[in-house]
Design a protein around this motif. Structure first.
Motif, PDB file in Angstrom:
ATOM      1  N   HIS A   1      72.112  53.741  59.056  1.00  0.00           N
ATOM      2  CA  HIS A   1      72.975  54.906  59.307  1.00  0.00           C
ATOM      3  C   HIS A   1      73.678  55.395  58.048  1.00  0.00           C
ATOM      4  O   HIS A   1      73.942  56.591  57.913  1.00  0.00           O
TER       5      HIS A   1
ATOM      6  N   ARG B   1      62.664  63.815  63.840  1.00  0.00           N
ATOM      7  CA  ARG B   1      62.604  62.362  63.965  1.00  0.00           C
ATOM      8  C   ARG B   1      63.727  61.663  63.187  1.00  0.00           C
ATOM      9  O   ARG B   1      63.492  60.683  62.468  1.00  0.00           O
TER      10      ARG B   1
ATOM     11  N   LYS C   1      66.274  59.995  64.443  1.00  0.00           N
ATOM     12  CA  LYS C   1      66.595  58.676  64.998  1.00  0.00           C
ATOM     13  C   LYS C   1      65.728  57.611  64.330  1.00  0.00           C
ATOM     14  O   LYS C   1      66.203  56.521  63.983  1.00  0.00           O
ATOM     15  N   ALA C   2      64.485  57.945  64.143  1.00  0.00           N
ATOM     16  CA  ALA C   2      63.589  57.005  63.454  1.00  0.00           C
ATOM     17  C   ALA C   2      64.041  56.775  62.013  1.00  0.00           C
ATOM     18  O   ALA C   2      63.918  55.677  61.466  1.00  0.00           O
ATOM     19  N   TYR C   3      64.551  57.841  61.393  1.00  0.00           N
ATOM     20  CA  TYR C   3      65.059  57.706  60.014  1.00  0.00           C
ATOM     21  C   TYR C   3      66.226  56.720  59.975  1.00  0.00           C
ATOM     22  O   TYR C   3      66.270  55.838  59.103  1.00  0.00           O
ATOM     23  N   ASN C   4      67.177  56.868  60.909  1.00  0.00           N
ATOM     24  CA  ASN C   4      68.320  55.955  60.958  1.00  0.00           C
ATOM     25  C   ASN C   4      67.872  54.525  61.249  1.00  0.00           C
ATOM     26  O   ASN C   4      68.398  53.567  60.663  1.00  0.00           O
ATOM     27  N   ASP C   5      66.910  54.377  62.162  1.00  0.00           N
ATOM     28  CA  ASP C   5      66.448  53.034  62.498  1.00  0.00           C
ATOM     29  C   ASP C   5      65.772  52.355  61.307  1.00  0.00           C
ATOM     30  O   ASP C   5      65.913  51.137  61.117  1.00  0.00           O
TER      31      ASP C   5
ATOM     32  N   ASP D   1      67.110  71.425  63.713  1.00  0.00           N
ATOM     33  CA  ASP D   1      67.248  70.008  64.051  1.00  0.00           C
ATOM     34  C   ASP D   1      66.359  69.191  63.127  1.00  0.00           C
ATOM     35  O   ASP D   1      65.184  69.543  62.900  1.00  0.00           O
TER      36      ASP D   1
ATOM     37  N   GLY E   1      75.589  65.398  65.089  1.00  0.00           N
ATOM     38  CA  GLY E   1      74.397  64.617  64.800  1.00  0.00           C
ATOM     39  C   GLY E   1      73.545  65.280  63.749  1.00  0.00           C
ATOM     40  O   GLY E   1      74.026  65.635  62.668  1.00  0.00           O
ATOM     41  N   GLU E   2      72.248  65.482  64.066  1.00  0.00           N
ATOM     42  CA  GLU E   2      71.325  66.106  63.125  1.00  0.00           C
ATOM     43  C   GLU E   2      71.054  67.561  63.484  1.00  0.00           C
ATOM     44  O   GLU E   2      70.078  68.156  63.006  1.00  0.00           O
TER      45      GLU E   2
ATOM     46  N   GLY F   1      71.321  57.457  56.411  1.00  0.00           N
ATOM     47  CA  GLY F   1      71.178  58.654  57.228  1.00  0.00           C
ATOM     48  C   GLY F   1      72.289  59.653  56.966  1.00  0.00           C
ATOM     49  O   GLY F   1      72.041  60.867  56.877  1.00  0.00           O
TER      50      GLY F   1
END
Length: 362
Positions: free
Chosen positions: A250, A240, A242-246, A237, A280-281, A253
């Motif tokens: 996206h 972090r 989600k933090a990368y996408n934020d 997995d 997802g990831e 990402g």
């Protein structure tokens, strides 16, 4: 022409007999012209000769007018020269067409030569050039009989030729149809293969997808159980993410996922090794027939391939994109299902996350 009609059918109507004779001559020439044009296909084979034949046939048909006006002698004098010229033109057209290799025209030349000779002898007898005897009296009949036999043979030959051409066309059509069917079958097979591949491939990364993971995990577990071989499964997995996408968006990402998928895939080389994107990831690695230490080293190489990319990630503890992994290895699989193996690998992954990420846990 020989007077049998008047003798047996209308003996008391000499005027009618004269009219029938006068009308029959141009009618015969017109019928011969129609037959010749159709048999020789003069419109297609020799257009100029076709025009000459039609013109002379029309000229011969004018002899009908004096016949209807009871000018029988004039009608015959008009019809015979035009008809004689028509015969010669038809013969010349047939020679021209035969010289171009049209097979039916060769039979026609022989048949028309016989008729022309018979007609010529009749004309010469009528105009007093040849004496009247049995041969000149029946010369047209003899020529017509020979012509009939030759044309019958010609028609039979043409029918055989047309039949052979039809069979050749049918064979060609069958070959073409077979080629098209084979081509279409190949296209359908290729399309089906592409569809099959698309159904088991993740569109973004090109790796195997979750659907294929479910199939392969069960299949390989059962095979290892039968053959007594060990099996290793690792869950990976992106840390972090989600933090990368934020932070990066996206689109960025998705590019990162594609890049790290290529990096991980470069470390999965054996035919019995599989790499999947589960969604997802989250990724999974399946290793068949490897020892525990070899499995650990293999998954570590896959995990390190991601951090070696040095993809910037300011929201991560390491400042770059990293991956955590959970590994489960079993030598004996009799008491495990694919789902249970997945749960064990997932639990190991969460231990890696809890231990600080960017690491492998078992």
């Amino acid at each position: 022409f020989l007077g049998y009609g008047q003798q047996h059918l209308w003996p008391d109507h000499p005027d009618f007999n004269n009219q029938v004779l006068a009308l029959s001559i141009p009618a015969i020439f017109i019928a011969l012209a129609v037959f010749s044009c159709n048999y020789l296909q003069t419109r297609q084979q020799a257009p100029r000769w076709h025009g000459a034949i039609v013109g002379l046939a029309a000229l011969a048909s004018l002899a009908v007018v004096p016949a209807l006006l009871d000018r029988y002698a004039l009608s015959i004098l008009m019809a015979l020269p035009a008809g004689g010229a028509l015969l010669l033109v038809q013969l010349a057209a047939a020679l021209h067409i035969a010289a171009r290799g049209y097979r039916p025209a060769r039979f026609y030349v022989l048949a028309w030569t016989a008729l022309a000779l018979g007609a010529l002898a009749t004309f010469l007898k009528v105009f007093g050039v040849l004496p009247s005897n049995v041969w000149t009296e029946y010369s047209l009949n003899i020529g017509s009989a020979i012509e009939f036999v030759l044309l019958a043979l010609a028609l039979a030959d043409k029918m055989n030729t047309l039949k052979a051409e039809k069979l050749a066309v049918q064979r060609q059509a069958a070959v073409e149809l077979e080629r098209q069917v084979a081509e279409r079958t190949h296209e359908l097979a290729a399309a089906n293969e592409r569809l099959q591949q698309a159904s088991i491939t993740d569109e973004l990364t090109g790796l195997y997808n979750r659907r294929y993971f479910n199939l392969i995990a069960t299949r390989e577990l059962n095979r290892c159980r039968r053959e007594g071989r060990p099996l290793a499964m690792a869950m990976l997995d992106v840390d972090r993410f989600k933090a990368y996408n934020d932070r990066y968006g996206h689109s960025q990402g998705d590019q990162a996922l594609a890049a790290l998928a290529r990096a991980m895939d470069s470390q999965v080389n054996r035919a019995t090794d599989y790499l999947f994107r589960l969604g997802g990831e989250e990724f999974a690695v399946l290793l068949v027939g490897v020892g525990q230490e070899e499995a650990r080293q293999h998954v570590e190489r896959v995990r390190r391939a991601v951090s070696d990319l040095q993809l910037a990630h300011e929201g991560s503890e390491r400042g770059v994109v990293t991956v955590s992994a959970g590994l489960v290895w079993r030598e004996t699989l009799s008491d495990l299902s694919a789902d249970q193996l997945y749960v064990l690998a997932d639990e190991a992954l969460y231990r890696a996350k809890a231990a600080g990420r960017d690491r492998l846990s078992e």
